[in-house]
Design a protein around this motif. Structure first.
Motif, PDB file in Angstrom:
ATOM      1  N   SER A   6       0.748  -1.223  -0.016  1.00  0.00           N
ATOM      2  CA  SER A   6       0.044   0.082  -0.139  1.00  0.00           C
ATOM      3  C   SER A   6       0.897   1.472  -0.008  1.00  0.00           C
ATOM      4  O   SER A   6       1.983   1.194   0.237  1.00  0.00           O
ATOM      5  CB  SER A   6      -0.970   0.007   1.266  1.00  0.00           C
ATOM      6  OG  SER A   6      -1.702   0.963   1.251  1.00  0.00           O
ATOM      7  N   ALA A   7       0.127   2.428   0.029  1.00  0.00           N
ATOM      8  CA  ALA A   7       0.972   3.813  -0.274  1.00  0.00           C
ATOM      9  C   ALA A   7       1.445   3.865   1.384  1.00  0.00           C
ATOM     10  O   ALA A   7       2.570   4.606   1.295  1.00  0.00           O
ATOM     11  CB  ALA A   7       0.017   4.910  -0.660  1.00  0.00           C
ATOM     12  N   PHE A   8       0.767   3.612   2.267  1.00  0.00           N
ATOM     13  CA  PHE A   8       1.112   3.734   3.674  1.00  0.00           C
ATOM     14  C   PHE A   8       0.436   2.728   4.581  1.00  0.00           C
ATOM     15  O   PHE A   8      -0.414   1.762   4.136  1.00  0.00           O
ATOM     16  CB  PHE A   8       0.661   5.042   3.951  1.00  0.00           C
ATOM     17  CG  PHE A   8      -0.734   5.422   3.730  1.00  0.00           C
ATOM     18  CD1 PHE A   8      -1.482   5.056   4.651  1.00  0.00           C
ATOM     19  CD2 PHE A   8      -1.132   6.105   2.535  1.00  0.00           C
ATOM     20  CE1 PHE A   8      -3.000   5.094   4.515  1.00  0.00           C
ATOM     21  CE2 PHE A   8      -2.452   5.980   2.513  1.00  0.00           C
ATOM     22  CZ  PHE A   8      -3.562   5.858   3.381  1.00  0.00           C
ATOM     23  N   SER A   9       0.861   2.642   5.724  1.00  0.00           N
ATOM     24  CA  SER A   9       0.492   1.807   6.676  1.00  0.00           C
ATOM     25  C   SER A   9       0.165   2.568   7.985  1.00  0.00           C
ATOM     26  O   SER A   9       0.995   3.258   8.476  1.00  0.00           O
ATOM     27  CB  SER A   9       1.618   0.561   7.278  1.00  0.00           C
ATOM     28  OG  SER A   9       0.984   0.022   8.159  1.00  0.00           O
ATOM     29  N   ALA A  10      -1.235   2.480   8.406  1.00  0.00           N
ATOM     30  CA  ALA A  10      -1.501   3.041   9.801  1.00  0.00           C
ATOM     31  C   ALA A  10      -1.276   2.131  10.981  1.00  0.00           C
ATOM     32  O   ALA A  10      -1.836   1.144  11.115  1.00  0.00           O
ATOM     33  CB  ALA A  10      -3.005   3.494   9.749  1.00  0.00           C
ATOM     34  N   SER A  11      -0.327   2.500  11.580  1.00  0.00           N
ATOM     35  CA  SER A  11      -0.013   1.735  12.972  1.00  0.00           C
ATOM     36  C   SER A  11       0.106   2.571  14.304  1.00  0.00           C
ATOM     37  O   SER A  11       0.364   3.815  14.191  1.00  0.00           O
ATOM     38  CB  SER A  11       1.307   0.830  12.657  1.00  0.00           C
ATOM     39  OG  SER A  11       2.515   1.854  12.480  1.00  0.00           O
ATOM     40  N   ALA A  12       0.115   1.903  15.344  1.00  0.00           N
ATOM     41  CA  ALA A  12       0.134   2.584  16.381  1.00  0.00           C
ATOM     42  C   ALA A  12       1.025   1.642  17.505  1.00  0.00           C
ATOM     43  O   ALA A  12       0.571   0.589  17.705  1.00  0.00           O
ATOM     44  CB  ALA A  12      -1.155   3.013  17.040  1.00  0.00           C
ATOM     45  N   PRO A  13       1.823   2.228  18.565  1.00  0.00           N
ATOM     46  CA  PRO A  13       2.388   1.581  19.300  1.00  0.00           C
ATOM     47  C   PRO A  13       1.562   1.312  20.695  1.00  0.00           C
ATOM     48  O   PRO A  13       0.775   2.115  21.018  1.00  0.00           O
ATOM     49  CB  PRO A  13       3.653   2.314  19.978  1.00  0.00           C
ATOM     50  CG  PRO A  13       3.178   3.736  19.786  1.00  0.00           C
ATOM     51  CD  PRO A  13       2.232   3.605  18.559  1.00  0.00           C
ATOM     52  N   ASP A  86       5.423   7.915  -5.368  1.00  0.00           N
ATOM     53  CA  ASP A  86       5.473   9.028  -6.196  1.00  0.00           C
ATOM     54  C   ASP A  86       4.081   9.432  -6.620  1.00  0.00           C
ATOM     55  O   ASP A  86       3.765  10.491  -6.717  1.00  0.00           O
ATOM     56  CB  ASP A  86       6.304   9.235  -7.192  1.00  0.00           C
ATOM     57  CG  ASP A  86       6.055   7.822  -8.279  1.00  0.00           C
ATOM     58  OD1 ASP A  86       5.268   7.166  -7.976  1.00  0.00           O
ATOM     59  OD2 ASP A  86       6.744   7.999  -9.167  1.00  0.00           O
ATOM     60  N   TRP A  87       3.259   8.323  -6.444  1.00  0.00           N
ATOM     61  CA  TRP A  87       1.922   8.729  -7.030  1.00  0.00           C
ATOM     62  C   TRP A  87       0.964   9.177  -5.869  1.00  0.00           C
ATOM     63  O   TRP A  87      -0.449   9.418  -6.000  1.00  0.00           O
ATOM     64  CB  TRP A  87       1.274   7.469  -7.617  1.00  0.00           C
ATOM     65  CG  TRP A  87       1.483   6.143  -6.792  1.00  0.00           C
ATOM     66  CD1 TRP A  87       2.516   5.237  -7.226  1.00  0.00           C
ATOM     67  CD2 TRP A  87       0.871   5.537  -6.042  1.00  0.00           C
ATOM     68  NE1 TRP A  87       2.411   4.111  -6.363  1.00  0.00           N
ATOM     69  CE2 TRP A  87       1.210   4.459  -5.451  1.00  0.00           C
ATOM     70  CE3 TRP A  87      -0.283   5.995  -5.198  1.00  0.00           C
ATOM     71  CZ2 TRP A  87       0.760   3.360  -4.563  1.00  0.00           C
ATOM     72  CZ3 TRP A  87      -0.766   5.004  -4.188  1.00  0.00           C
ATOM     73  CH2 TRP A  87      -0.353   3.939  -4.071  1.00  0.00           C
ATOM     74  N   PHE A  88       1.418   9.146  -4.781  1.00  0.00           N
ATOM     75  CA  PHE A  88       0.583   9.737  -3.452  1.00  0.00           C
ATOM     76  C   PHE A  88       0.878  10.905  -3.009  1.00  0.00           C
ATOM     77  O   PHE A  88       2.300  11.233  -2.624  1.00  0.00           O
ATOM     78  CB  PHE A  88       0.778   8.516  -2.180  1.00  0.00           C
ATOM     79  CG  PHE A  88      -0.018   9.006  -1.162  1.00  0.00           C
ATOM     80  CD1 PHE A  88      -1.631   8.762  -1.087  1.00  0.00           C
ATOM     81  CD2 PHE A  88       0.309   9.727   0.105  1.00  0.00           C
ATOM     82  CE1 PHE A  88      -2.198   9.124  -0.054  1.00  0.00           C
ATOM     83  CE2 PHE A  88      -0.443   9.937   1.056  1.00  0.00           C
ATOM     84  CZ  PHE A  88      -1.914   9.678   1.245  1.00  0.00           C
ATOM     85  N   THR A  89       0.148  11.816  -2.879  1.00  0.00           N
ATOM     86  CA  THR A  89       0.231  13.132  -2.465  1.00  0.00           C
ATOM     87  C   THR A  89      -0.110  13.367  -1.042  1.00  0.00           C
ATOM     88  O   THR A  89      -1.410  13.267  -0.801  1.00  0.00           O
ATOM     89  CB  THR A  89      -0.195  14.348  -3.300  1.00  0.00           C
ATOM     90  OG1 THR A  89       0.234  14.020  -4.552  1.00  0.00           O
ATOM     91  CG2 THR A  89       0.072  15.594  -2.730  1.00  0.00           C
TER      92      THR A  89
END
Length: 107
Positions: A6-13, A86-89
Motif C-alpha cells: 500500500s501507499a502507507f500503513s496506519a499503525s500505533a504502538p 511518487d503517486w501519493f500526495t
C-alpha cells in the motif's frame, strides 16, 4: 511499501500488557521477517495484525486498520515520507519526517 502492499500503513504502538485478544488468538501466526522482527497475521484471512521487535520488548506496532472499534484518535504525523510512493500526495498539515520520529524505533 513492499511489506504492506500500500501507499502507507496506519499503525500505533501498544504496550503488550495493555493488549489482549477478545477472540481468535489461536488464528494468529507470527513469523520472523528479519532477525529480531516479527510480523503477525490472521491465519484465516491473511490480515496483518501487528509487528514487534526484540529490541523493544513489551511493545507491539498494531495495524489500526484491523480494528473494528473507533480509536477516538486521529493521525498525528507522517513518517518515512522520504520513501513514499511518487503517486501519493500528502495533502494535510501534519508533521512529516523523512524517516521515523524516534531514532530508536526500528519499525
Amino acid at each position: 511499501r513492499r511489506a504492506h502492499g500500500s501507499a502507507f500503513s496506519a499503525s500505533a504502538p501498544v504496550q503488550k500488557v495493555r493488549f489482549r485478544f477478545l477472540s481468535g488468538e489461536e488464528q494468529v501466526n507470527e513469523f520472523e521477517s528479519r532477525p529480531g522482527k516479527y510480523r503477525a497475521f490472521c491465519r484465516r484471512c491473511g490480515s496483518q495484525l501487528y509487528s514487534r521487535v526484540d529490541a523493544i520488548p513489551g511493545i507491539l506496532r498494531l495495524r489500526v486498520g484491523s480494528l473494528n472499534e473507533p480509536l477516538g484518535k486521529g493521525p498525528a504525523q507522517h513518517v518515512y515520507v522520504g520513501s513514499k510512493s511518487d503517486w501519493f500526495t500528502i495533502t494535510d498539515d501534519l508533521p512529516q519526517f523523512e524517516k521515523t520520529e524516534r531514532t530508536n524505533d526500528p519499525h
